[in-house]
Design a protein around this motif. Structure first.
Motif, PDB file in Angstrom:
ATOM      1  N   SER A 149     -52.500 -47.604   7.652  1.00  8.44           N
ATOM      2  CA  SER A 149     -52.911 -48.875   8.259  1.00  8.44           C
ATOM      3  C   SER A 149     -53.645 -48.646   9.571  1.00  8.44           C
ATOM      4  O   SER A 149     -53.518 -47.601  10.207  1.00  8.44           O
ATOM      5  CB  SER A 149     -51.692 -49.774   8.491  1.00  8.44           C
ATOM      6  N   ARG A 150     -54.408 -49.657   9.927  1.00  7.75           N
ATOM      7  CA  ARG A 150     -55.123 -49.652  11.197  1.00  7.75           C
ATOM      8  C   ARG A 150     -54.766 -50.957  11.887  1.00  7.75           C
ATOM      9  O   ARG A 150     -54.934 -52.033  11.306  1.00  7.75           O
ATOM     10  CB  ARG A 150     -56.631 -49.594  10.944  1.00  7.75           C
ATOM     11  N   THR A 151     -54.239 -50.863  13.105  1.00 10.04           N
ATOM     12  CA  THR A 151     -53.843 -52.086  13.803  1.00 10.04           C
ATOM     13  C   THR A 151     -55.078 -52.743  14.408  1.00 10.04           C
ATOM     14  O   THR A 151     -56.157 -52.149  14.447  1.00 10.04           O
ATOM     15  CB  THR A 151     -52.854 -51.778  14.946  1.00 10.04           C
ATOM     16  N   ARG A 152     -54.883 -53.941  14.905  1.00  8.36           N
ATOM     17  CA  ARG A 152     -56.009 -54.652  15.510  1.00  8.36           C
ATOM     18  C   ARG A 152     -56.549 -53.938  16.746  1.00  8.36           C
ATOM     19  O   ARG A 152     -57.690 -54.116  17.126  1.00  8.36           O
ATOM     20  CB  ARG A 152     -55.588 -56.071  15.880  1.00  8.36           C
ATOM     21  N   SER A 153     -55.673 -53.138  17.372  1.00  5.51           N
ATOM     22  CA  SER A 153     -56.149 -52.427  18.565  1.00  5.51           C
ATOM     23  C   SER A 153     -56.765 -51.083  18.201  1.00  5.51           C
ATOM     24  O   SER A 153     -57.128 -50.313  19.077  1.00  5.51           O
ATOM     25  CB  SER A 153     -55.003 -52.239  19.555  1.00  5.51           C
ATOM     26  N   GLY A 154     -56.850 -50.782  16.884  1.00  6.11           N
ATOM     27  CA  GLY A 154     -57.555 -49.578  16.470  1.00  6.11           C
ATOM     28  C   GLY A 154     -56.687 -48.339  16.356  1.00  6.11           C
ATOM     29  O   GLY A 154     -57.206 -47.225  16.329  1.00  6.11           O
ATOM     30  N   ARG A 155     -55.362 -48.498  16.327  1.00  2.76           N
ATOM     31  CA  ARG A 155     -54.502 -47.336  16.100  1.00  2.76           C
ATOM     32  C   ARG A 155     -54.256 -47.186  14.612  1.00  2.76           C
ATOM     33  O   ARG A 155     -54.186 -48.173  13.887  1.00  2.76           O
ATOM     34  CB  ARG A 155     -53.155 -47.528  16.805  1.00  2.76           C
ATOM     35  N   TYR A 156     -54.083 -45.936  14.194  1.00  4.01           N
ATOM     36  CA  TYR A 156     -53.859 -45.664  12.775  1.00  4.01           C
ATOM     37  C   TYR A 156     -52.442 -45.146  12.547  1.00  4.01           C
ATOM     38  O   TYR A 156     -51.929 -44.373  13.364  1.00  4.01           O
ATOM     39  CB  TYR A 156     -54.846 -44.616  12.265  1.00  4.01           C
ATOM     40  N   PHE A 157     -51.825 -45.576  11.453  1.00  6.42           N
ATOM     41  CA  PHE A 157     -50.479 -45.125  11.112  1.00  6.42           C
ATOM     42  C   PHE A 157     -50.380 -44.843   9.618  1.00  6.42           C
ATOM     43  O   PHE A 157     -51.113 -45.414   8.814  1.00  6.42           O
ATOM     44  CB  PHE A 157     -49.446 -46.214  11.441  1.00  6.42           C
ATOM     45  N   VAL A 158     -49.410 -43.978   9.252  1.00  8.14           N
ATOM     46  CA  VAL A 158     -48.996 -43.911   7.853  1.00  8.14           C
ATOM     47  C   VAL A 158     -47.533 -44.320   7.803  1.00  8.14           C
ATOM     48  O   VAL A 158     -46.735 -43.910   8.640  1.00  8.14           O
ATOM     49  CB  VAL A 158     -49.144 -42.505   7.218  1.00  8.14           C
ATOM     50  N   SER A 159     -47.189 -45.164   6.842  1.00  4.57           N
ATOM     51  CA  SER A 159     -45.797 -45.510   6.578  1.00  4.57           C
ATOM     52  C   SER A 159     -45.452 -44.872   5.246  1.00  4.57           C
ATOM     53  O   SER A 159     -46.064 -45.184   4.238  1.00  4.57           O
ATOM     54  CB  SER A 159     -45.597 -47.014   6.469  1.00  4.57           C
ATOM     55  N   ILE A 160     -44.496 -43.978   5.282  1.00  8.48           N
ATOM     56  CA  ILE A 160     -44.128 -43.263   4.065  1.00  8.48           C
ATOM     57  C   ILE A 160     -42.800 -43.802   3.569  1.00  8.48           C
ATOM     58  O   ILE A 160     -41.807 -43.782   4.298  1.00  8.48           O
ATOM     59  CB  ILE A 160     -44.033 -41.748   4.335  1.00  8.48           C
ATOM     60  N   GLN A 161     -42.822 -44.348   2.347  1.00  8.63           N
ATOM     61  CA  GLN A 161     -41.573 -44.846   1.795  1.00  8.63           C
ATOM     62  C   GLN A 161     -40.939 -43.734   0.970  1.00  8.63           C
ATOM     63  O   GLN A 161     -41.612 -43.092   0.166  1.00  8.63           O
ATOM     64  CB  GLN A 161     -41.813 -46.088   0.941  1.00  8.63           C
ATOM     65  N   VAL A 162     -39.659 -43.494   1.208  1.00  4.07           N
ATOM     66  CA  VAL A 162     -38.967 -42.421   0.489  1.00  4.07           C
ATOM     67  C   VAL A 162     -37.719 -42.968  -0.187  1.00  4.07           C
ATOM     68  O   VAL A 162     -37.207 -44.028   0.195  1.00  4.07           O
ATOM     69  CB  VAL A 162     -38.547 -41.270   1.435  1.00  4.07           C
ATOM     70  N   GLU A 163     -37.275 -42.230  -1.194  1.00  2.00           N
ATOM     71  CA  GLU A 163     -35.960 -42.485  -1.755  1.00  2.00           C
ATOM     72  C   GLU A 163     -35.047 -41.400  -1.241  1.00  2.00           C
ATOM     73  O   GLU A 163     -35.407 -40.232  -1.244  1.00  2.00           O
ATOM     74  CB  GLU A 163     -36.009 -42.473  -3.286  1.00  2.00           C
ATOM     75  N   ILE A 164     -33.885 -41.820  -0.791  1.00  5.73           N
ATOM     76  CA  ILE A 164     -33.012 -40.871  -0.121  1.00  5.73           C
ATOM     77  C   ILE A 164     -31.574 -41.116  -0.561  1.00  5.73           C
ATOM     78  O   ILE A 164     -31.168 -42.262  -0.779  1.00  5.73           O
ATOM     79  CB  ILE A 164     -33.201 -40.989   1.413  1.00  5.73           C
ATOM     80  N   GLU A 165     -30.870 -40.019  -0.723  1.00  8.88           N
ATOM     81  CA  GLU A 165     -29.464 -40.114  -1.143  1.00  8.88           C
ATOM     82  C   GLU A 165     -28.627 -40.348   0.112  1.00  8.88           C
ATOM     83  O   GLU A 165     -28.672 -39.573   1.056  1.00  8.88           O
ATOM     84  CB  GLU A 165     -29.070 -38.793  -1.837  1.00  8.88           C
ATOM     85  N   MET A 166     -27.893 -41.463   0.115  1.00 10.74           N
ATOM     86  CA  MET A 166     -27.039 -41.742   1.275  1.00 10.74           C
ATOM     87  C   MET A 166     -25.600 -41.483   0.867  1.00 10.74           C
ATOM     88  O   MET A 166     -25.195 -41.771  -0.254  1.00 10.74           O
ATOM     89  CB  MET A 166     -27.153 -43.210   1.692  1.00 10.74           C
TER      90      MET A 166
END
Ligand SMILES: [Zn+2]
Length: 390
Positions: A149-166
């Motif tokens: 994603s790119r925010t309105r202020s121009g920063r970039y991020f990745v959001s990684i969804q994982v499956e995890i054993e709790m």
């Protein structure tokens, strides 16, 4: 127990990669809006829309769609599908067309571990390249999808969804009722009060000044863009602080309790009341309640809602007497039947707990009796401070 979790990292694409990402974002947005346009009379469903993607790529006006990763386009239709499902289930409003000026995003499904370089400093994104990444905390679990994603202020991020054993949660602590309000963000049935986050109001003065500066700049000019960026950065800071507060508080509550009862709030209806809207937007209850829900599952804490029509404020939690009316300005009252003096919000929280446990006995997942506790932290006001990630 396998649960889904998200990890968010900042990325620093170079100019070439930014240009390529803009293509992915633009195409994802185009497909989302195209699907929404196809749904004006009736939503035809994900499968129907997805089948037309290959045809669109061959249509002369839209052959450029080939530049996008094909799964990014499918995921865009999946997002649209979720928006419609939320709308049908009355969890959200009718989907909006996506704007070029809003936050941009594109999602890649089925990522591989090899996408992240062994030294953790780059992430490989299809059709974009190896993008510099800051892995500020280790990634755990099996990757399920990656959203750039790119925010309105121009920063970039990745959001990684994982499956995890709790680990199977250990049931600790008691049961608590929550009364969400404006004066206090939340009042607990234990008598504890959690002060509301005031970031937005504090930042209002600054925000007004920045908005005024922006309105004076000529549209399209260099100074206009600078002013717009300053405002977007402030808004992002406010929303980050608010999210942080919600994460801390929700984690604290689910860790300390095995049962939480709260009211099913009609936030949308309350937002229509303009007077309350700013405080409610500030408080962000619905995001908070969502966090309580999924963290409750992680930590083995049952979260139950009671109907918003249940008269939690008007009922005496000691003898059950229901008062005719309880105007908002009454903070402390005495029950005419049993003589108990009530703090309005604490009394409501106790009632919410009683009511929610009554409804929850049969679906109590771990078969233990849920016991309301009213001793402990009475009268203390605290901020959630114990925090070690979410
Ligand atoms: Zn009473």
């Amino acid at each position: 127990m396998i649960v889904r979790k998200g990890f968010k990292y900042r990325i620093y694409p170079n100019q070439e990669q930014q240009r390529k990402l803009a293509v992915q974002f633009g195409h994802a947005r185009y497909i989302y809006n195209w699907g929404l346009g196809q749904s004006q009379d009736k939503y035809p469903g994900y499968n129907h829309l997805a089948k037309q993607l290959p045809i669109l790529k061959k249509t002369s006006e839209t052959t450029w769609l080939k530049e996008a990763h094909s799964q990014v386009l499918q995921q865009s239709l999946k997002d649209l599908d979720r928006a419609f499902q939320n709308f049908f289930a009355k969890r959200g409003g009718y989907p909006h067309f996506k704007s070029k000026r809003a936050k941009q995003s594109a999602r890649y499904p089925q990522p591989k571990e090899s996408w992240i370089a062994p030294d953790g400093r780059r992430i490989q994104l299809s059709k974009v390249g190896h993008v510099r990444l800051v892995l500020h905390r280790p990634l755990e679990g099996v990757m399920k999808n990656v959203t750039v994603s790119r925010t309105r202020s121009g920063r970039y991020f990745v959001s990684i969804q994982v499956e995890i054993e709790m680990a199977t949660p250990i049931f600790a602590g008691g049961a608590v009722g929550l009364d969400l309000g404006l004066r206090e963000f939340a009042t607990l049935s234990t008598g504890e009060k959690i002060a509301p986050p005031q970031y937005y109001r504090k930042a209002q003065k600054k925000r007004r000044r920045l908005a005024r500066q922006l309105s004076r700049k000529k549209l399209g000019g260099h100074n206009h863009e600078k002013a717009r960026l300053r405002l977007a950065r402030l808004d992002e800071k406010i929303s980050n602080q608010r999210r942080d507060f919600h994460h801390k508080l929700s984690r604290m509550l689910v860790e300390e309790n095995q049962f939480i009862g709260l009211e099913d709030l009609n936030v949308r209806g309350m937002l229509a009341n303009h007077h309350l809207a700013k405080s409610i937007g500030d408080a962000g209850w619905s995001a908070f309640v969502t966090m309580l829900g999924y963290k409750g599952e992680w930590y083995g804490c049952q979260v139950e809602k009671v109907s918003r029509w249940y008269p939690s404020s008007k009922t005496c939690s000691v003898c059950g007497t229901k008062m005719e009316a309880m105007p908002l300005n009454v903070r402390i009252w005495q029950c005419p039947m049993c003589g108990t003096v009530h703090d309005r919000d604490v009394n409501a929280a106790i009632n919410i707990l009683k009511q929610s446990t009554a409804g929850a006995v049969e679906n109590n997942a771990w078969g233990q009796s849920v016991r309301p506790s009213t001793d402990g932290y009475a009268g203390r006001t605290r901020k959630p401070t114990r925090f070690s990630g979410w």
